[in-house]
Design an enzyme around this catalytic site. Structure first.
Site, PDB file in Angstrom:
ATOM      1  N   LYS A   1      -2.605  -0.953  -1.754  1.00  0.00           N
ATOM      2  CA  LYS A   1      -2.027  -1.901  -0.791  1.00  0.00           C
ATOM      3  C   LYS A   1      -0.761  -2.541  -1.361  1.00  0.00           C
ATOM      4  O   LYS A   1       0.266  -2.641  -0.690  1.00  0.00           O
ATOM      5  CB  LYS A   1      -3.049  -2.993  -0.447  1.00  0.00           C
TER       6      LYS A   1
ATOM      7  N   GLN B   1     -10.099  -8.972  -0.944  1.00  0.00           N
ATOM      8  CA  GLN B   1     -10.734  -7.651  -1.102  1.00  0.00           C
ATOM      9  C   GLN B   1     -12.253  -7.804  -1.190  1.00  0.00           C
ATOM     10  O   GLN B   1     -12.754  -8.587  -1.988  1.00  0.00           O
ATOM     11  CB  GLN B   1     -10.170  -6.956  -2.357  1.00  0.00           C
TER      12      GLN B   1
ATOM     13  N   ASP C   1      -6.273  -8.705   8.437  1.00  0.00           N
ATOM     14  CA  ASP C   1      -7.361  -7.721   8.540  1.00  0.00           C
ATOM     15  C   ASP C   1      -7.996  -7.760   9.934  1.00  0.00           C
ATOM     16  O   ASP C   1      -8.663  -6.815  10.346  1.00  0.00           O
ATOM     17  CB  ASP C   1      -8.460  -8.054   7.512  1.00  0.00           C
TER      18      ASP C   1
END
Ligand code: NAP
Length: 302
Positions: free
Chosen positions: A54, A98, A121
């Site tokens: 990422k 995460q 997200d």
């Protein structure tokens, strides 16, 4: 092979190029770039590898990327305080925590503490609600479903009036993609059926599908005879079925298989995604798109 192969790697490259160009333009016109913070707790090897990918992508696009690594034993209170700090930081447009988090931390509490307007997200209940309402309410569609929809649309597959069957009802793939495909919107307007482990006669539902989206996590679940000739088959499944030695690096790598019997299905379907190289590469791409979108919302140009 009769089916057209929908290559996630090619679509990813197209979208990343579009994002990079937009970032440059916004920087010239407004003097700002998207800011993304990635919070990693502990050193879980799979998480380290996702976060590294990422960060690399974000940096390559010219984002302001902050990597915030925290020790495994950080308290829930300290992690909440960190999120609060980034919620208040005007240079940060996307906050990513995460998962999984260590057992002593309540994941739900942490994810719900992220400002919904920085939740790139798309997992915060506010964003789930916005997605359900649809239209201009939607801010951040969750990344894997958003990637699936992009793949369908960019491959020229007609969605309006199409029978879409989604295998799987998880919160991260099945439910959101089903919801997105039924919206009164471009790239949607479909008639949607969701099937799962309690569904009677899975095969009969799949056989009706003009667009079959499979996210079950069961290798080879969908048999070729379940596929309608000419259908678009999106295989989200990523299943490790063994190991092999990579020809490129000489190192051991996982053998990955999807939820669809690809070799047989490609002779029947009109379009099909491979595993690997299909949906996989789209998720990080859509995360970058959501982060850029977050900045655009802030600038009033979304
Ligand atoms: P999940 O949370 O385990 O959900 C799986 C869903 O499939 C459940 O709703 C389950 O039904 C249903 N299911 C399982 N076996 C079934 C069967 N035999 N018949 C009918 N339905 C069945 O999985 P997920 O997180 O959605 O992920 C699904 C797959 O996609 C996994 O292989 C995952 O690795 C992959 N994935 C890939 C990406 C990517 O490429 N970027 C992203 C996310 C996920 P019940 O609800 O009844 O249990």
């Amino acid at each position: 092979m009769t089916a057209k192969l929908i290559k996630g790697t090619e679509i990813r490259d197209q979208i990343l190029k579009e994002i990079e160009e937009e970032v440059k333009k916004i920087k010239e016109e407004h003097g700002v770039v998207p800011g993304l913070v990635t919070i990693l707790v502990g050193e879980n090897p799979a998480s380290v590898s996702y976060v590294t990918a990422k960060i690399k992508t974000a940096k390559g696009l010219g984002f302001n990327e902050i990597q915030d690594n925290q020790p495994e034993d950080i308290s829930e209170e300290d992690l909440l305080a960190l999120i609060d700090k980034y919620n208040k930081d005007d240079s940060i447009h996307g906050i990513l925590v995460q998962l999984p988090l260590p057992k002593h931390i309540d994941e739900k509490k942490i994810l719900n503490a992220i400002d919904p307007d920085k939740d790139v997200d798309g997992f915060h209940p506010v964003n789930v609600g916005r997605l359900m309402i649809g239209g201009s309410e939607v801010k951040f569609p969750p990344c894997t479903p958003a990637g699936i929809q992009e793949m369908i649309v960019r491959s020229g597959v007609e969605t309006s009036g199409a029978e879409v069957v989604v295998v799987g009802r998880s919160n991260i793939v099945g439910k959101p993609i089903a919801n997105m495909m039924l919206q009164k919107a471009e790239g949607a307007n479909a008639t949607v059926t969701v099937v799962h482990t309690r569904t009677k006669d899975l095969a009969s539902h799949c056989k009706r599908a003009d667009i079959l989206i499979v996210a079950a996590g069961v290798p080879g679940l969908v048999k070729p005879e379940w596929i309608k000739p000419g259908a678009c088959v999106i295989d989200v499944g990523v299943n490790r079925v063994g190991e092999k030695i990579s020809e490129k690096t000489g190192k051991k790598i996982a053998i990955l298989k999807g939820d669809v019997d690809f070799d047989a299905a490609k002779e029947i379907a009109g379009w099909i995604t491979p595993v690997p190289g299909g949906v996989g590469p789209m998720t990080i791409t859509m995360l970058m798109k959501n982060t850029l979108k977050s900045l655009k919302f802030k600038l009033g140009i979304a």
